[in-house]
Motif scaffolding. Structure first.
Motif, mmCIF file in Angstrom:
data_model
loop_
_atom_site.group_PDB
_atom_site.id
_atom_site.type_symbol
_atom_site.label_atom_id
_atom_site.label_comp_id
_atom_site.label_asym_id
_atom_site.label_seq_id
_atom_site.Cartn_x
_atom_site.Cartn_y
_atom_site.Cartn_z
ATOM 1 N N LEU A 51 0.847 -1.198 0.000
ATOM 2 C CA LEU A 51 0.000 0.000 0.000
ATOM 3 C C LEU A 51 0.882 1.247 0.000
ATOM 4 O O LEU A 51 1.941 1.265 0.631
ATOM 5 N N PRO A 52 0.445 2.307 -0.685
ATOM 6 C CA PRO A 52 1.289 3.496 -0.811
ATOM 7 C C PRO A 52 1.793 4.055 0.524
ATOM 8 O O PRO A 52 2.960 4.379 0.653
ATOM 9 N N GLY A 53 0.955 4.111 1.519
ATOM 10 C CA GLY A 53 1.383 4.683 2.799
ATOM 11 C C GLY A 53 2.272 3.778 3.627
ATOM 12 O O GLY A 53 2.881 4.228 4.598
ATOM 13 N N LEU A 54 2.374 2.518 3.226
ATOM 14 C CA LEU A 54 3.160 1.569 4.017
ATOM 15 C C LEU A 54 4.393 1.037 3.289
ATOM 16 O O LEU A 54 5.134 0.232 3.844
ATOM 17 N N ARG A 55 4.598 1.495 2.057
ATOM 18 C CA ARG A 55 5.783 1.045 1.323
ATOM 19 C C ARG A 55 7.035 1.445 2.088
ATOM 20 O O ARG A 55 7.145 2.551 2.591
ATOM 21 N N GLY A 56 7.937 0.530 2.174
ATOM 22 C CA GLY A 56 9.187 0.789 2.893
ATOM 23 C C GLY A 56 9.128 0.400 4.362
ATOM 24 O O GLY A 56 10.163 0.268 5.010
ATOM 25 N N ALA A 57 7.926 0.222 4.911
ATOM 26 C CA ALA A 57 7.805 -0.232 6.301
ATOM 27 C C ALA A 57 8.184 -1.714 6.353
ATOM 28 O O ALA A 57 7.812 -2.472 5.456
ATOM 29 N N PRO A 58 8.892 -2.114 7.360
ATOM 30 C CA PRO A 58 9.361 -3.520 7.419
ATOM 31 C C PRO A 58 8.276 -4.484 7.904
ATOM 32 O O PRO A 58 8.487 -5.278 8.813
ATOM 33 N N LEU A 59 7.106 -4.431 7.275
ATOM 34 C CA LEU A 59 5.988 -5.244 7.726
ATOM 35 C C LEU A 59 6.261 -6.741 7.597
ATOM 36 O O LEU A 59 5.928 -7.522 8.490
ATOM 37 N N ALA A 60 6.859 -7.149 6.480
ATOM 38 C CA ALA A 60 7.151 -8.571 6.288
ATOM 39 C C ALA A 60 8.144 -9.060 7.339
ATOM 40 O O ALA A 60 7.992 -10.156 7.892
ATOM 41 N N ASP A 61 9.141 -8.241 7.632
ATOM 42 C CA ASP A 61 10.119 -8.601 8.670
ATOM 43 C C ASP A 61 9.450 -8.710 10.036
ATOM 44 O O ASP A 61 9.754 -9.606 10.828
ATOM 45 N N MET A 62 8.526 -7.782 10.306
ATOM 46 C CA MET A 62 7.804 -7.815 11.579
ATOM 47 C C MET A 62 6.970 -9.080 11.690
ATOM 48 O O MET A 62 6.964 -9.746 12.731
ATOM 49 N N ALA A 63 6.253 -9.420 10.634
ATOM 50 C CA ALA A 63 5.427 -10.626 10.637
ATOM 51 C C ALA A 63 6.291 -11.868 10.838
ATOM 52 O O ALA A 63 5.926 -12.776 11.595
ATOM 53 N N HIS A 64 7.445 -11.894 10.179
ATOM 54 C CA HIS A 64 8.348 -13.033 10.324
ATOM 55 C C HIS A 64 8.850 -13.142 11.770
ATOM 56 O O HIS A 64 8.859 -14.241 12.345
ATOM 57 N N ALA A 65 9.251 -12.033 12.358
ATOM 58 C CA ALA A 65 9.773 -12.046 13.727
ATOM 59 C C ALA A 65 8.705 -12.486 14.724
ATOM 60 O O ALA A 65 8.957 -13.324 15.596
ATOM 61 N N VAL A 66 7.512 -11.939 14.610
ATOM 62 C CA VAL A 66 6.419 -12.308 15.517
ATOM 63 C C VAL A 66 6.049 -13.770 15.316
ATOM 64 O O VAL A 66 5.884 -14.524 16.287
ATOM 65 N N GLY A 67 5.926 -14.185 14.070
ATOM 66 C CA GLY A 67 5.568 -15.567 13.783
ATOM 67 C C GLY A 67 6.593 -16.555 14.320
ATOM 68 O O GLY A 67 6.236 -17.569 14.932
ATOM 69 N N ALA A 68 7.864 -16.261 14.117
ATOM 70 C CA ALA A 68 8.917 -17.150 14.614
ATOM 71 C C ALA A 68 8.893 -17.226 16.137
ATOM 72 O O ALA A 68 9.066 -18.306 16.723
ATOM 73 N N SER A 69 8.651 -16.112 16.781
ATOM 74 C CA SER A 69 8.585 -16.084 18.238
ATOM 75 C C SER A 69 7.426 -16.928 18.760
ATOM 76 O O SER A 69 7.578 -17.713 19.699
ATOM 77 N N VAL A 70 6.268 -16.779 18.144
ATOM 78 C CA VAL A 70 5.098 -17.548 18.567
ATOM 79 C C VAL A 70 5.327 -19.038 18.324
ATOM 80 O O VAL A 70 5.018 -19.875 19.184
ATOM 81 N N LEU A 71 5.895 -19.394 17.196
ATOM 82 C CA LEU A 71 6.148 -20.803 16.899
ATOM 83 C C LEU A 71 7.146 -21.416 17.884
ATOM 84 O O LEU A 71 7.003 -22.585 18.268
ATOM 85 N N ARG A 72 8.130 -20.631 18.318
ATOM 86 C CA ARG A 72 9.083 -21.128 19.319
ATOM 87 C C ARG A 72 8.378 -21.451 20.637
ATOM 88 O O ARG A 72 8.775 -22.360 21.353
ATOM 89 N N GLN A 73 7.330 -20.696 20.962
ATOM 90 C CA GLN A 73 6.590 -20.918 22.204
ATOM 91 C C GLN A 73 5.894 -22.280 22.225
ATOM 92 O O GLN A 73 5.546 -22.780 23.288
ATOM 93 N N LEU A 74 5.681 -22.862 21.065
ATOM 94 C CA LEU A 74 4.987 -24.148 20.974
ATOM 95 C C LEU A 74 5.873 -25.331 21.338
ATOM 96 O O LEU A 74 5.366 -26.416 21.623
ATOM 97 N N ASP A 75 7.175 -25.156 21.316
ATOM 98 C CA ASP A 75 8.112 -26.250 21.568
ATOM 99 C C ASP A 75 8.360 -26.386 23.068
ATOM 100 O O ASP A 75 9.199 -25.687 23.640
ATOM 101 N N LEU A 76 7.629 -27.275 23.713
ATOM 102 C CA LEU A 76 7.748 -27.430 25.155
ATOM 103 C C LEU A 76 9.014 -28.170 25.566
ATOM 104 O O LEU A 76 9.459 -28.049 26.711
ATOM 105 N N ASP A 77 9.639 -28.887 24.654
ATOM 106 C CA ASP A 77 10.925 -29.509 24.954
ATOM 107 C C ASP A 77 11.976 -28.418 25.182
ATOM 108 O O ASP A 77 12.764 -28.490 26.124
#
Length: 159
Positions: A51-77
């Protein structure tokens, strides 16, 4: 359950020798659900980043970081291994009780640990004296300081 959260529930149990333990079990089917949710989040953020107002914002990087963090929480080992490290790291704080994992019984979807009696999820602040509130605040800050600045290992589910 003794307690429940979005990822797991904790139940009381006894080992075959009668030793009381707490058993944390990941909710069934949660891994697939979270993986789908993370994929959707990543797609939405990638599209929003066009979107024009969000170009250049690191949204994909943010989604990746949040997603990876949440997925790590699932590993109880991994949580069991971190629990053992945290127990060692905070052993000098006499006011902290970190349960020891029963390593042989832990796995990706399960943590079995010492049962620590007397832990309550909710305490009415009004029930506590001013001195007790100050002591608890001091102890909490000391524990958080120790985790953040001395050990580098942070546990976000303190009770």
């Amino acid at each position: 359950p003794l307690g429940s959260g979005s990822i797991a529930c904790v139940y009381p149990a006894r080992l075959s020798d009668g030793t009381p333990v707490a058993v944390k079990l990941r909710r069934p089917g949660l891994t697939d659900t979270v993986r789908r949710d993370v994929a959707i989040l990543s797609t939405v953020f990638a599209l929003a980043g066009r979107l024009p107002g969000l170009r250049g914002a690191p949204l994909a990087d943010m989604a990746h970081a949040v997603g990876a963090s949440v997925l790590r929480q699932l590993d109880l080992d991994t949580e069991a291994r971190n629990l053992a490290l945290l127990r060692d790291d905070l052993s000098t704080l006499e006011f902290i009780a970190v349960p020891a994992p029963v390593t042989a019984l832990c796995g990706e979807a399960c943590v079995v640990m010492d049962f620590v009696p007397g832990v309550r999820d909710h305490v009415e602040v009004a029930e506590l004296s001013t001195e007790r509130r100050r002591a608890l605040a001091d102890q909490t800050l000391r524990a958080v300081f120790e985790m953040l600045f001395c050990t580098g290992l942070v546990h976000c589910d303190l009770h």
